[in-house]
Design a protein around this motif. Structure first.
Motif, short mmCIF file in Angstrom:
data_model
loop_
_atom_site.label_atom_id
_atom_site.label_comp_id
_atom_site.label_asym_id
_atom_site.label_seq_id
_atom_site.Cartn_x
_atom_site.Cartn_y
_atom_site.Cartn_z
N ASN A 44 0.83 -1.21 0.00
CA ASN A 44 0.00 0.00 0.00
C ASN A 44 0.86 1.26 0.00
N TYR A 45 2.16 1.10 -0.23
CA TYR A 45 3.16 2.16 -0.35
C TYR A 45 3.63 2.72 0.99
N SER A 46 3.00 2.35 2.09
CA SER A 46 3.49 2.81 3.37
C SER A 46 4.86 2.22 3.64
N SER A 47 5.57 2.80 4.59
CA SER A 47 6.95 2.40 4.79
C SER A 47 7.31 2.40 6.27
N GLU A 48 8.30 1.62 6.59
CA GLU A 48 8.86 1.59 7.94
C GLU A 48 10.36 1.82 7.89
N LEU A 49 10.85 2.48 8.91
CA LEU A 49 12.29 2.64 9.11
C LEU A 49 12.63 1.94 10.42
N ASN A 50 13.58 1.04 10.36
CA ASN A 50 14.02 0.31 11.55
C ASN A 50 15.46 0.67 11.87
N VAL A 51 15.71 0.90 13.13
CA VAL A 51 17.09 1.16 13.56
C VAL A 51 17.40 0.20 14.70
N ASN A 52 18.45 -0.60 14.51
CA ASN A 52 18.86 -1.55 15.54
C ASN A 52 20.03 -1.01 16.34
N ALA A 53 20.22 -1.57 17.53
CA ALA A 53 21.38 -1.24 18.38
C ALA A 53 21.56 0.27 18.48
N LEU A 54 20.54 0.93 18.95
CA LEU A 54 20.53 2.40 18.98
C LEU A 54 21.74 2.98 19.72
N LEU A 55 22.26 4.05 19.13
CA LEU A 55 23.35 4.81 19.73
C LEU A 55 22.82 6.19 20.13
#
Lengths: 109, 113
Positions: free
Chosen positions: B71-82
């Protein structure tokens, strides 16, 4: 590498005076240049793009390939022009925009 | 039309945790880009998605990943946050791969403590 430089972090101008926000770029290809504006508590929005050669809200910007500049100009500043202005460079296809660090313009009544 | 919608608006995470940010593009738009804006800086390109594929990526480590849904929506994932990941994350959408007129969302303010 693409690079956009906005030398002025802050710029204060009296109402009715001319405004010029400077932008210089570095790019090996044919550049696409934009100005984006962010008013207080609003989201970033496109102000104008060089390819359109248009004037938006009295602002104009001319691409000077010789000086690699895309300065934003307005002959008579208005109080509502107070905002954060970002110059941006688009790569081929404009898949990626490279932004400058921005200039905060304040119009003094 | 609500334009580009991002959620959540604010988020506080602890160093080492993982985070997912969400973006719904403007109606009619099928291309989504993500930007990171650190305090006092201009937005910096993370990556762009079109047809559920990553088309171009900026200078960000693999800890940053994304996804685009049908449906064109998107996610941004960030691992091991600094701590240095603390920033405003902006989503921008447009119609098609080539062209102009990016519409930006209001962003998600991520604070890593």
């Amino acid at each position: 590498a693409q690079r956009v430089t906005q030398p002025e972090k802050l710029l204060s101008v009296f109402k009715g005076a001319p405004v010029e926000l400077k932008c210089n770029y570095s790019y090996s290809g044919s550049p696409e240049l934009f100005w984006y504006v962010q008013y207080s508590r609003q989201r970033l929005q496109l102000l104008l793009r060089h390819i359109s050669r248009e004037s938006i809200k009295g602002f104009t910007a001319d691409l000077n390939k010789g000086e690699t500049s895309f300065h934003l100009k307005k002959p008579f500043a208005q109080e509502e022009d107070s905002a954060m202005y970002y110059c941006a460079l688009g790569d081929f296809g404009n898949e990626k925009l490279t932004f400058g660090t921005g200039t905060r313009l304040t119009i003094i009544p | 039309d609500a334009g580009v919608t991002q959620s959540p608006t604010h988020l506080i995470k602890t160093r080492g945790q993982q985070v997912t940010l969400r973006c719904s593009p403007k109606s009619g738009h099928d291309t989504v880009s993500w930007y990171q804006q650190a305090l006092g800086q201009g937005p910096q390109f993370i990556f762009q998605y079109y047809e559920e594929e990553e088309r171009q990526r900026g200078n960000f480590p693999d800890r940053f990943s994304g996804h685009q849904f049908p449906n064109y929506s998107s996610e941004l994932n960030v691992n091991a946050l600094l701590l240095g990941d603390s920033a405003l994350y902006l989503c921008a959408s447009r119609q098609g791969v080539v062209g102009y007129g990016y519409t930006f969302g209001s962003g998600t303010r991520l604070t890593v403590v």
